[in-house]
Design an enzyme around this catalytic site. Structure first.
Site: not given
Length: 827
Positions: A233-235, A237
């Site tokens: 996952g992106d930070a 998100a």
């Protein structure tokens, strides 16, 4: 896939899966994986930044930005850069195993659909095939050549349809099926199919109304051929799913949905693993996820750890002995310089370049980037930096320089804004003192300016309490607190708008300047006294020189960066004024653009004799750029995205339908300022004798395209011979031109070489929405060979016959890892 390659890995992972408790497994799902001492599992961290060098971990070799590396059109060079970066990650991991992970978050493979995207410098090209090709090369360098062990574990960013920073966590990238399959997905498929990348990061945006972290495309596309691909996952998100996106009612439900959709590693709350483990544990209790869902993710993560040697003794790891002194070693410095030289693009030239060193010209190097090297958000910390002034001064006897910026004093009536002149700086105050009053005003575009105190050369920024201080090296950080906008009042005074906070500057009762006024009406009005006319002083130096070199561009942390798109393609107003003033003073003017993205340079194209572009080049930027300007190296760079003449040539930034909106070089019907593939040499090339190995081919076949290329000039030089096609008739809208192959060729004066390119029928497929697969139509295609998408030198035709043929997979299997062929290429 990993089990089939290394028989020992599967049993080791199976044993761990059998012995891990369910809470221990959940503890492995965060970016910062918890250690399990009883099983010999140490802490493990995903996400070391390695976009064009090791970032955020102390000094490391800084290579050109990705868009600059791309302009080399040289997969082998790019692979070498990736290998160097991978070795430096390994060295830093040895020094700090807990703090430096071997899962690297690079490369970025989002095609550069719109040059206003704030993160333009992170990508490779607006062409999906070229993006996949070059990103695969970089990822191969990062991963190493071992059949299953990994030097590092590359992670592709960002899945999917991510080209805007404006409201990036709340906007939906609406992708029609053809755009999805023909434009967005190929760049991701190529590195995965080649085995160069082993992980993917999901993006912040929604795709067709669904958060990317919940997209069915994770399972349907990323894991269609390899279920072991790790998805991170992106930070923050996953938190957005129930937060800013309001897609699900609460975080427990959102985290559960992300795990079920295929997210394996949650990048949430920094190093604090508690919220993630608590939410996933609660989701398990509520039946929103099962132990099988947890096991699938944990198994993928353990397989990745096994491949980087994390589960075995160091002696079993072929990459464990990378010496710590490889960081910024001489070989990497040389490689960084070579990468800069190979990336420089000669935009236009009337013969002024290259500069004649033997004539010992007096050169004035002018502009805000003349004597500066800037880093972007994902740059590493360079141990040194060579500016263009330094690079030219090493070779030329007379080099003068000026930033071309205005120097001003700010006052209120008869009191002046002053600040400490010592290196540490201090608060800005309003006093009757006239010492230490000067500030250089640097225009970075979009109305954003930086103020640099003359007394100590440090930038003005706002402390956390709002006090203005002159203690900053320049704009930087996740929140840029060093930029302002001047709001001019009708009485001739100005108020200062602090861009990061949205507040205005006011003088408090102690005389200090603070960012605490809520609006312009409560701000302090300042009178600006011009102390030095920067453009005039630069012009005076230009008039006294034989040649003026004006170095303009962007600061990578201002007006176009992560979280901030550009509004337009214009040069900063003060930079445009500087260029025009210098050109009026000396007609022998060279424009050097150093930027993260294209500009609309219409005036310069018409009035400045020569112009070159490079991305921000890292520590050897000035040395490599000087080598090209002085003719030590031929400018071998070629543009990997279109430079448009005007912002009006672009569709809305949020319109992802490139087919419907006539976007990118594939569909754009206008005349670009500089087309895709453009770049000149210091010599000239003639093309002749186009020959195709066959006039027709069936689906599954290929045609070899031969062309004679001759260096018709007086210098040795390199050209990039490019092959495009255009389908003449189709049931659907087809690209006006599309890159199919290319080859780099180096020729001495008068030398001729036959360049061999190839065209595969499978590459001519488009996505058929009715059959939901890629198909090749029976049709005639124009075969276009030339020096850019618009500089076509030779034209032929080839007929694809045997009717309308559907491929059995959504992308022909032989296109995902296709390498450029011909001279200088490899098959």
């Amino acid at each position: 896939m990993t089990d089939r390659t290394d028989p020992a890995t599967g049993p080791r992972v199976d044993d761990l899966m059998d012995r891990l408790t369910l809470p221990e497994k959940i503890g492995l799902l965060h970016q910062c994986q918890a250690p399990v001492p009883r099983l010999g599992l140490t802490a493990f961290r995903t996400g070391t930044e390695a976009l064009h060098g090791v970032a955020w971990l102390g000094e490391a070799t800084v290579f050109p930005q990705a868009v600059g590396l791309a302009s080399t059109w040289n997969p082998e060079l790019i692979r070498s850069v990736g290998a160097a970066v991978g070795d430096e990650v390994r060295a830093k991991h040895q020094a700090d195993p807990d703090g430096v992970g071997l899962n690297v978050w690079a490369p970025v493979v989002n095609p550069l659909r719109d040059p206003r995207w704030g993160r333009n410098e992170e990508g490779w090209s607006e062409d999906p095939w070229l993006t996949g090709l070059l990103a695969t090369a970089y990822a191969r360098g990062l991963r190493g050549d071992h059949p299953w062990r990994l030097r590092t574990a590359p992670t592709l960013k960002h899945f999917l349809g991510y080209n805007n920073e404006t409201d990036r966590d709340r906007t939906s990238s609406d992708l029609p099926p053809r755009v999805l399959h023909e434009y967005e997905l190929p760049a991701f498929r190529a590195p995965l199919a080649a085995g160069a990348a082993v992980a993917v990061m999901a993006s912040y945006n929604l795709v067709n109304g669904v958060p990317a972290h919940l997209s069915p495309l994770i399972a349907d596309e990323l894991r269609r051929t390899d279920d072991d691909v790790v998805v991170v996952g992106d930070a923050g998100a996953v938190t957005n799913i129930a937060g800013s996106q309001q897609y699900l009612p609460d975080h427990v439900t959102g985290f559960a949905a992300a795990l079920r959709a295929g997210v394996d590693s949650f990048t949430e709350d920094g190093t604090d693993t508690t919220p993630t483990t608590r939410r996933l544990t609660e989701a398990l209790r509520l039946g929103l996820i099962t132990e099988a869902d947890v096991d699938r993710a944990v198994r993928r993560l353990l397989l990745l750890r096994a491949r980087v040697g994390d589960l075995d003794p160091p002696g079993d790891d072929p990459f464990a002995d990378v010496p710590t002194d490889v960081v910024d070693c001489p070989a990497h410095r040389d490689l960084a310089r070579e990468a800069v030289k190979a990336s420089v693009v000669l935009l236009h030239n009337d013969g002024l370049l290259p500069l004649d060193v033997d004539a010992a010209p007096r050169v004035a190097v002018l502009g805000p980037l003349a004597d500066a090297v800037h880093q972007d958000w994902y740059s590493g910390t360079p141990p040194y930096a060579v500016t263009l002034v330094e690079g030219l001064s090493r070779r030329l006897p007379s080099v003068t320089t000026h930033p071309g910026t205005d120097r001003v004093a700010l006052r209120v009536d008869d009191r002046y804004v002053t600040c400490p002149a010592d290196p540490d700086g201090g608060p800005l105050t309003l006093t009757y003192d006239t010492d230490d009053t000067g500030f250089d005003v640097v225009d970075w575009g979009g109305g954003a300016v930086a103020l640099r105190a003359v007394g100590n050369g440090r930038h003005v920024g706002a402390d956390d309490d709002g006090t203005l201080v002159n203690d900053r090296p320049g704009p930087g950080g996740w929140v840029v607190r060093e930029t302002f906008r001047f709001h001019h009042r009708i009485d001739g005074t100005v108020v200062l708008h602090h861009l990061a906070t949205g507040r205005y500057v006011a003088v408090d009762t102690t005389g200090r300047l603070r960012v605490d006024a809520t609006g312009p009406d409560t701000a302090t009005p300042f009178t600006i006294d011009l102390l030095v006319d920067g453009a005039a002083e630069a012009a005076a130096l230009a008039a006294a020189a034989d040649v003026a070199v004006v170095v303009l561009g962007n600061h990578p942390m201002v007006n176009g960066r992560e979280t901030e798109d550009r509004d337009d393609l214009a040069l900063p107003a003060a930079q445009e004024t500087l260029l025009r003033t210098v050109r009026a003073a000396n007609p022998h003017t060279v424009l050097v653009v150093t930027s993260s993205y294209p500009y609309a340079l219409g005036w310069a194209r018409r009035h400045v004799p020569a112009a070159v572009w490079s991305a921000h080049g890292g520590q050897e930027h000035g040395a490599g750029l000087a080598a090209v300007l002085l003719g030590d190296a031929d400018p071998g760079g070629r543009l990997t995205q279109t430079w448009y003449a005007d912002t009006a040539d672009l569709p809305d930034l949020l319109d992802y339908d490139i087919i419907g909106s006539d976007a990118t070089y594939l569909y754009h019907r206008g005349d670009p300022l500089y087309p895709f593939g453009h770049g000149l040499s210091y010599t000239t090339f003639d093309y002749a004798d186009l020959r195709l190995s066959a006039a027709t081919m069936a689906a599954g076949e290929e045609v070899v395209v031969n062309v004679e290329v001759t260096n018709s000039g007086v210098r040795t030089g390199e050209d990039v011979v490019q092959l495009y096609t255009r389908q003449r008739r189709s049931r659907v809208k087809q690209p006006l031109r599309q890159l199919r192959d290319y080859a780099r060729v180096r020729l001495a004066p008068g030398q001729t070489r036959v360049v061999r390119l190839r065209l595969r029928a499978a590459d001519l497929a488009h996505y058929d929405q009715t059959r939901q697969t890629m198909v090749v139509e029976a049709a005639t295609h124009s075969v276009l060979v030339g020096r850019s998408a618009h500089d076509v030198r030779l034209v032929g035709t080839v007929r694809v016959h045997d009717g309308d043929t559907a491929d059995t997979t959504s992308v022909p299997a032989d296109t995902v890892d296709r390498q450029p062929s011909g001279a200088g290429g490899r098959r």
